[in-house]
Design an enzyme around this catalytic site. Sequence first.
Site, PDB file in Angstrom:
ATOM      1  N   LYS A  45       5.143 -39.383   2.666  1.00 44.07           N
ATOM      2  CA  LYS A  45       5.452 -39.497   4.099  1.00 44.07           C
ATOM      3  C   LYS A  45       4.217 -39.849   4.919  1.00 44.07           C
ATOM      4  O   LYS A  45       4.326 -40.442   5.994  1.00 44.07           O
ATOM      5  CB  LYS A  45       6.026 -38.187   4.619  1.00 44.07           C
ATOM      6  CG  LYS A  45       7.107 -37.584   3.763  1.00 44.07           C
ATOM      7  CD  LYS A  45       8.409 -38.320   3.887  1.00 44.07           C
ATOM      8  CE  LYS A  45       9.471 -37.654   3.020  1.00 44.07           C
ATOM      9  NZ  LYS A  45      10.793 -38.161   3.258  1.00 44.07           N
TER      10      LYS A  45
HETATM   11  C1  LIG Z   1       8.539 -35.563  -2.321  1.00 41.78           C
HETATM   12  C2  LIG Z   1       9.740 -36.369  -1.980  1.00 41.78           C
HETATM   13  N1  LIG Z   1      10.223 -37.208  -2.896  1.00 41.78           N
HETATM   14  C3  LIG Z   1      11.307 -37.956  -2.638  1.00 41.78           C
HETATM   15  C4  LIG Z   1      11.985 -37.878  -1.438  1.00 41.78           C
HETATM   16  C5  LIG Z   1      13.150 -38.774  -1.210  1.00 41.78           C
HETATM   17  O1  LIG Z   1      12.789 -39.840  -0.358  1.00 41.78           O
HETATM   18  P1  LIG Z   1      13.858 -40.546   0.565  1.00 41.78           P
HETATM   19  O2  LIG Z   1      14.387 -39.491   1.466  1.00 41.78           O
HETATM   20  O3  LIG Z   1      13.097 -41.590   1.285  1.00 41.78           O
HETATM   21  O4  LIG Z   1      14.909 -41.082  -0.328  1.00 41.78           O
HETATM   22  C6  LIG Z   1      11.520 -37.000  -0.453  1.00 41.78           C
HETATM   23  C7  LIG Z   1      12.197 -36.839   0.855  1.00 41.78           C
HETATM   24  O5  LIG Z   1      13.329 -37.116   1.039  1.00 41.78           O
HETATM   25  C8  LIG Z   1      10.354 -36.252  -0.728  1.00 41.78           C
HETATM   26  O6  LIG Z   1       9.861 -35.443   0.199  1.00 41.78           O
HETATM   27  N1  LIG Z   2      12.504 -35.348   2.180  1.00 44.54           N
HETATM   28  C1  LIG Z   2      12.377 -35.475   3.582  1.00 44.54           C
HETATM   29  C2  LIG Z   2      13.690 -35.463   4.286  1.00 44.54           C
HETATM   30  C3  LIG Z   2      13.640 -36.267   5.547  1.00 44.54           C
HETATM   31  O1  LIG Z   2      13.523 -37.603   5.189  1.00 44.54           O
HETATM   32  P1  LIG Z   2      13.008 -38.761   6.124  1.00 44.54           P
HETATM   33  O2  LIG Z   2      12.328 -39.701   5.189  1.00 44.54           O
HETATM   34  O3  LIG Z   2      14.193 -39.326   6.776  1.00 44.54           O
HETATM   35  O4  LIG Z   2      12.049 -38.200   7.135  1.00 44.54           O
HETATM   36  C4  LIG Z   2      11.441 -34.366   4.037  1.00 44.54           C
HETATM   37  O5  LIG Z   2      10.619 -33.975   3.243  1.00 44.54           O
HETATM   38  O6  LIG Z   2      11.525 -33.905   5.135  1.00 44.54           O
END
Ligand SMILES: Cc1ncc(COP(=O)(O)O)c(C=O)c1O
Ligand SMILES: N[C@@H](CCOP(=O)(O)O)C(=O)O
Length: 462
Positions: A112
């Site tokens: 993120k």
């Molecule tokens: C460590 C981690 N891996 C994978 C994901 C999945 O990513 P996305 O939500 O973009 O599919 C998330 C959050 O959703 C995450 O925090």
């Molecule tokens: N896994 C995410 C969930 C929110 O997903 P986002 O990519 O839409 O911000 C988290 O860790 O908060």
Amino acid sequence: MRYISTRGQAPALSFEEVVLTGMASDGGLYVPEMLPEFSREELADMAGLSYAEIAFRVMKPFVNGEIDDATFKRIVTEAYATFNHDAVVPLKQLDANHFLLEQFHGPTLAFKDVALQLLGRLLDHFLKKRGERAVIMGATSGDTGSAAIEGCRHCDNLDIFILHPHNRVSEVQRRQMTSVLANNVFNIAIEGNFDDAQAMVKASFADQTFLNGTRLVAVNSINWARIMAQIVYYIASGVALGAPHREVSFCVPSANFGNVFAGYMAYKMGLPVKQFIIATNANDILHRTLAANDFSKKELAATLAPSMDIVVSSNFERLLFDAYDRDGLAVAALLERFQQEPTALADAPLAKLREKFASYSVDDTTILEAIRDAHKRTGEMLDPHTATGYWAAERARADQSTPMITLATAHPAKFAEAVVKAGFLGVPLPPHMDDLLEREERYTVLPAELAAVQQYVAEHRR
Ligand SMILES: Cc1ncc(COP(=O)(O)O)c(C=O)c1O
Ligand SMILES: N[C@@H](CCOP(=O)(O)O)C(=O)O
């Protein structure tokens, strides 16, 4: 470049407007009206450039001249200088054709940071230019929250409200958020799950009267800028492994679908991608939809990969918009049905998705097995989310000679529970978090009720 809604009924926005918003007024998500495309020569030219330079080239068309080049370059350079690896997201080779793309070298140790270090700076730039203040409301299953706080807390024009599910994030994740005691940061622990938190954030975008005219901004991947920044590492890693001269595949631990959707955008922009593998935990709606056309909600399960404990996957809507040939009304009708009852995709869009995507669901027992297997075979300690990807990639690539890039989305030190359950002693936190477990925490527990949350935000924003 204008940005349009996936439901076809909201006004088109400029880049600046799309960064400064969340959902479209018709309940849809914003996407570019037309995607920029890179020629083979332009892609080949990116090989060997710094991550910041590739990021500038990839994102410049989306910014559309609304920030001058020198300023945008400075913003990008500053965003990626916060990472503690020169390559920002380095590739690590596991064997002949399986690579990990390490996305956890940013300030909060998860992928993120790549987008939120940039988004915080973009918000600061636009709000200062306008002389405006704004309120951020974000929902997190553990990683977005700390990355958003870290990316935005220095912007004095912002008040940041992050909703996390009470007792459903790891201790490290919670403390990364709640130990930031800045006076513009507010952590709310919701007595519910991530879907409840996300639904309340979305409802707040739909009716913003509780803010009396103050702008509401999204830091979740419903904000297009999050996707835009995530496109970059697909292109950077692809060209590092020989694209455009050879195809690559990606395996992506997935839940809210922002990460893998960014990869799909990179493909549509010219990156030769053979296949995307979607890895889910036991919350398998994405897998059920692709494999069995079962687009239905199931009760949310608490797993060893808690950041992926999500049922309603926001960005799947952006993919559906593409699969339904950009027919916003068809997407709106499908998603309204989905909210009410089990449903299914029409044959043609489903077939289109299956051309590029395959999927696997990985339960907790298999996550632990994957952590042990990866460690034994490669010496790498994976976090439980990455472990879903590693396991899926190992299955998927049995019939592929194309390089497989598995996205390592978080650092294992964030998820001691899974690491210890897999039979290891744990992984130390990096030096800048040495004292995390002793830091003072501040957060408020609220029921999963929209009125309670909105009242809290209205009372505490500055
Ligand atoms: C460590 C981690 N891996 C994978 C994901 C999945 O990513 P996305 O939500 O973009 O599919 C998330 C959050 O959703 C995450 O925090
Ligand atoms: N896994 C995410 C969930 C929110 O997903 P986002 O990519 O839409 O911000 C988290 O860790 O908060």
